[in-house]
Design a protein around this motif. Structure first.
Motif, PDB file in Angstrom:
ATOM      1  N   GLY A   1       0.784  -1.227   0.000  1.00 48.89           N
ATOM      2  CA  GLY A   1       0.000   0.000   0.000  1.00 48.89           C
ATOM      3  C   GLY A   1       0.815   1.276   0.000  1.00 48.89           C
ATOM      4  O   GLY A   1       0.294   2.342  -0.324  1.00 48.89           O
ATOM      5  N   GLU A   2       2.111   1.160   0.321  1.00 45.68           N
ATOM      6  CA  GLU A   2       2.957   2.355   0.380  1.00 45.68           C
ATOM      7  C   GLU A   2       2.966   3.077  -0.970  1.00 45.68           C
ATOM      8  O   GLU A   2       3.298   2.502  -1.999  1.00 45.68           O
ATOM      9  CB  GLU A   2       4.385   1.954   0.748  1.00 45.68           C
TER      10      GLU A   2
ATOM     11  N   ASP B   1      -1.651  -0.605  -5.346  1.00 43.37           N
ATOM     12  CA  ASP B   1      -0.264  -0.247  -5.061  1.00 43.37           C
ATOM     13  C   ASP B   1       0.147   0.992  -5.849  1.00 43.37           C
ATOM     14  O   ASP B   1      -0.655   1.583  -6.575  1.00 43.37           O
ATOM     15  CB  ASP B   1       0.671  -1.448  -5.287  1.00 43.37           C
ATOM     16  N   ARG B   2       1.382   1.401  -5.713  1.00 37.93           N
ATOM     17  CA  ARG B   2       1.874   2.628  -6.348  1.00 37.93           C
ATOM     18  C   ARG B   2       1.811   2.595  -7.870  1.00 37.93           C
ATOM     19  O   ARG B   2       1.863   3.640  -8.511  1.00 37.93           O
ATOM     20  CB  ARG B   2       3.296   2.927  -5.893  1.00 37.93           C
ATOM     21  N   PHE B   3       1.676   1.399  -8.451  1.00 38.58           N
ATOM     22  CA  PHE B   3       1.570   1.261  -9.900  1.00 38.58           C
ATOM     23  C   PHE B   3       0.120   1.151 -10.369  1.00 38.58           C
ATOM     24  O   PHE B   3      -0.145   1.083 -11.556  1.00 38.58           O
ATOM     25  CB  PHE B   3       2.359   0.032 -10.372  1.00 38.58           C
ATOM     26  N   GLY B   4      -0.810   1.072  -9.406  1.00 38.10           N
ATOM     27  CA  GLY B   4      -2.219   0.942  -9.743  1.00 38.10           C
ATOM     28  C   GLY B   4      -2.720  -0.494  -9.757  1.00 38.10           C
ATOM     29  O   GLY B   4      -3.890  -0.738 -10.041  1.00 38.10           O
TER      30      GLY B   4
ATOM     31  N   MET C   1     -14.204  -2.461   7.858  1.00 38.92           N
ATOM     32  CA  MET C   1     -12.736  -2.445   7.899  1.00 38.92           C
ATOM     33  C   MET C   1     -12.141  -1.974   6.586  1.00 38.92           C
ATOM     34  O   MET C   1     -12.706  -2.183   5.528  1.00 38.92           O
ATOM     35  CB  MET C   1     -12.204  -3.866   8.159  1.00 38.92           C
ATOM     36  N   SER C   2     -10.982  -1.372   6.685  1.00 41.72           N
ATOM     37  CA  SER C   2     -10.133  -1.150   5.527  1.00 41.72           C
ATOM     38  C   SER C   2      -9.155  -2.328   5.515  1.00 41.72           C
ATOM     39  O   SER C   2      -9.280  -3.242   4.703  1.00 41.72           O
ATOM     40  CB  SER C   2      -9.423   0.195   5.633  1.00 41.72           C
ATOM     41  N   LYS C   3      -8.220  -2.335   6.441  1.00 43.98           N
ATOM     42  CA  LYS C   3      -7.321  -3.480   6.620  1.00 43.98           C
ATOM     43  C   LYS C   3      -8.020  -4.492   7.514  1.00 43.98           C
ATOM     44  O   LYS C   3      -8.638  -4.128   8.518  1.00 43.98           O
ATOM     45  CB  LYS C   3      -6.006  -3.028   7.262  1.00 43.98           C
ATOM     46  N   PHE C   4      -7.910  -5.781   7.164  1.00 41.04           N
ATOM     47  CA  PHE C   4      -8.535  -6.817   7.977  1.00 41.04           C
ATOM     48  C   PHE C   4      -7.885  -6.922   9.351  1.00 41.04           C
ATOM     49  O   PHE C   4      -6.667  -6.807   9.484  1.00 41.04           O
ATOM     50  CB  PHE C   4      -8.441  -8.186   7.291  1.00 41.04           C
TER      51      PHE C   4
END
Length: 140
Positions: free
Chosen positions: A83-84, A96-99, A129-132
């Motif tokens: 997710g960074e 992710d940062r690449f989509g 929730m977003s993250k489980f």
């Protein structure tokens, strides 16, 4: 046929950067071959191809990669790493940062969803929730 089916990910000039990034996150991963157009790599022993195809096509959540995790520590790790620089969503989804879309899910979710009495409470819990959060699912 060693790997008769594997995904091809279309990038706009970032195939090698993306392959290196993914290989740095997943254990048992490596670049198998590369040229200016295509990078063949493995993540956890699964084959992938990254293509420098240009700007014509973009990734979409209609296709995502599921990462099943045994522990909360694994969920936290993959959630943070993938997710960074990207975008977090609901129910374990992120871009992710690449989509590229990923689902970071607890392995126990399948078992919890298979219990007809518990499943509605589990769904109600993870929809918030977003993250489980494995413990919150178990407590539902």
């Amino acid at each position: 046929m060693a790997d008769p089916i594997y995904p091809c990910l279309w990038f706009d000039g970032q195939a090698k950067i993306a392959a290196d990034y993914y290989c740095s996150i997943f254990k048992n991963s490596r670049i198998n071959s590369e040229n200016p157009m295509v990078v063949h790599f493995e993540l956890n022993g699964k084959s992938f191809m990254a293509l420098n195809g240009g700007p014509m096509f973009k990734f979409s959540p209609a296709t995502s990669f599921v990462v099943e995790c045994d522990t909360q520590e694994e969920i936290d790790y993959y959630w943070d790493q993938l997710g960074e620089g990207g975008k977090y969503s609901q129910c374990g989804w992120l871009d992710d940062r690449f989509g590229v879309s990923w689902q970071i899910v607890p392995k126990i979710l399948q078992q919890l969803m298979g219990d007809p009495e518990k499943a509605p409470r589990v769904v109600a819990a993870f929809m918030k929730m977003s993250k489980f959060d494995i413990q919150a699912l178990l407590d539902a």
